[in-house]
Every structure is written in structure tokens, then in C-alpha cells.
Scaffold this active site. Sequence first.
Site, PDB file in Angstrom:
ATOM      1  N   PRO A  11      61.621 -25.041 -41.384  1.00 30.35           N
ATOM      2  CA  PRO A  11      60.336 -24.784 -42.020  1.00 30.35           C
ATOM      3  C   PRO A  11      60.382 -25.229 -43.474  1.00 30.35           C
ATOM      4  CG  PRO A  11      61.569 -22.751 -41.773  1.00 30.35           C
ATOM      5  CD  PRO A  11      62.350 -23.828 -41.072  1.00 30.35           C
ATOM      6  N   LYS A  12      59.250 -25.665 -44.006  1.00 26.64           N
ATOM      7  CA  LYS A  12      59.194 -26.081 -45.402  1.00 26.64           C
ATOM      8  C   LYS A  12      58.952 -24.865 -46.275  1.00 26.64           C
ATOM      9  CE  LYS A  12      57.735 -30.653 -44.287  1.00 26.64           C
ATOM     10  NZ  LYS A  12      56.661 -31.407 -43.778  1.00 26.64           N
ATOM     11  N   ARG A  13      59.783 -24.693 -47.308  1.00 28.16           N
ATOM     12  CA  ARG A  13      59.678 -23.536 -48.188  1.00 28.16           C
ATOM     13  C   ARG A  13      59.967 -23.908 -49.624  1.00 28.16           C
ATOM     14  NH1 ARG A  13      56.995 -20.723 -45.049  1.00 28.16           N
ATOM     15  NH2 ARG A  13      58.003 -19.581 -43.407  1.00 28.16           N
TER      16      ARG A  13
END
Length: 187
Positions: A11-13
Amino acid sequence: AKGLVGPHAKPKRADIGSTNEGYAKFAFDWLGADAITLHPYLGKEALKPFFDRKDKGCIILCRTSNPGAGELQDLEVEGKPLYQIVAENAAKKWNTNNNCALVVGAPYPTALAIVRRIVGDMPILIPGIGAQGGDVEKTVRSGVDKSGKNAIINSSRGIIFATNGADFAQKAREEALKLKEEINKFR
């Protein structure tokens, strides 16, 4: 979390440092992810909880393959595009644990070659082959390091949409092998 596909999803964080401590624990410890894609906009301090995980990969967005990427990524700062500054920071300031990689889209082979020169043998994840217009030969020649390595070339749609029939596994395998052969031809 949105967009997760499996136990090793990325996931992009990116958020403030204290929040990212929780995100890093969630992604790496709870989900068991091996790597995570991060946006660099908040800088090293905010991303430090990810960088500190020596056993995990930090894949930093640099020059992405989407058509609107240049809106910010190509903005000139002190005479050079922002994506080049991201590459410089990643290579010279952020990659202290040798666990960073960059995302640079295949549709932009000139930018890819520039980033490769900046980062040396740091891995580069290169999406955008096929459906997004990336050319395999230009991508390989621009993206590999001096040893012909460290380019993670991705072709999602070309493989997962090879067919929608019962022969999906075989067709997807054939497309993946075909791409591998083509990549190796230009290494």
C-alpha cells in the site's frame, strides 16, 4: 486497507513521522509486507520509520507512469525537475540502509536514463510497459544498471488481461515468459 491484494501487498503511505511509525508496523508486521510504496512529498523525517526497517523495502515514487505525473514531478526547482531532486535525495540521503528503490515509469525513457545516472545501482521499479506505452527496448536500455540489473520491469495489464478464459493461467504464463525473453534480449 484499500488496494491490498495479498499478504505481501504494497500500500502507498506517507504521513507525519509519528503516524508513519504505526503505518510501518501495520504494513510490515501486521500485514507481513516485504516492501511498501511511499510518496516522498513529506521528506525523510516523515519516512524515517519505513527507512529504519533494514529488512524491508521502501519503494519511493519518483517519476510515475500516469499521464498527469508531470504536473508536479516535472516542476523545475533550482533548474532541475522535481523528480530528479527526489532521485538525488533517495540515493544520497535516504538510502542509508540500502533498502530503497524508486518508481520511474517506462513511458519516460529519457527520465528513466537520467534517474539511473543519478542513483547508480539502486533498484528501480519500472511500471508502464505495454498498455501505458512503455517500450521494452528503450526501458531496458535506460533502466538497467551497468551490470544489466536492478530494473524491476512491470507489465500488469499485458499479463493479467492475456485472456479471460479458462486458459488464463497458461496465457498469463506465456505472456510473462515472452516479456522476460524480450527484456533479456536487450540487457
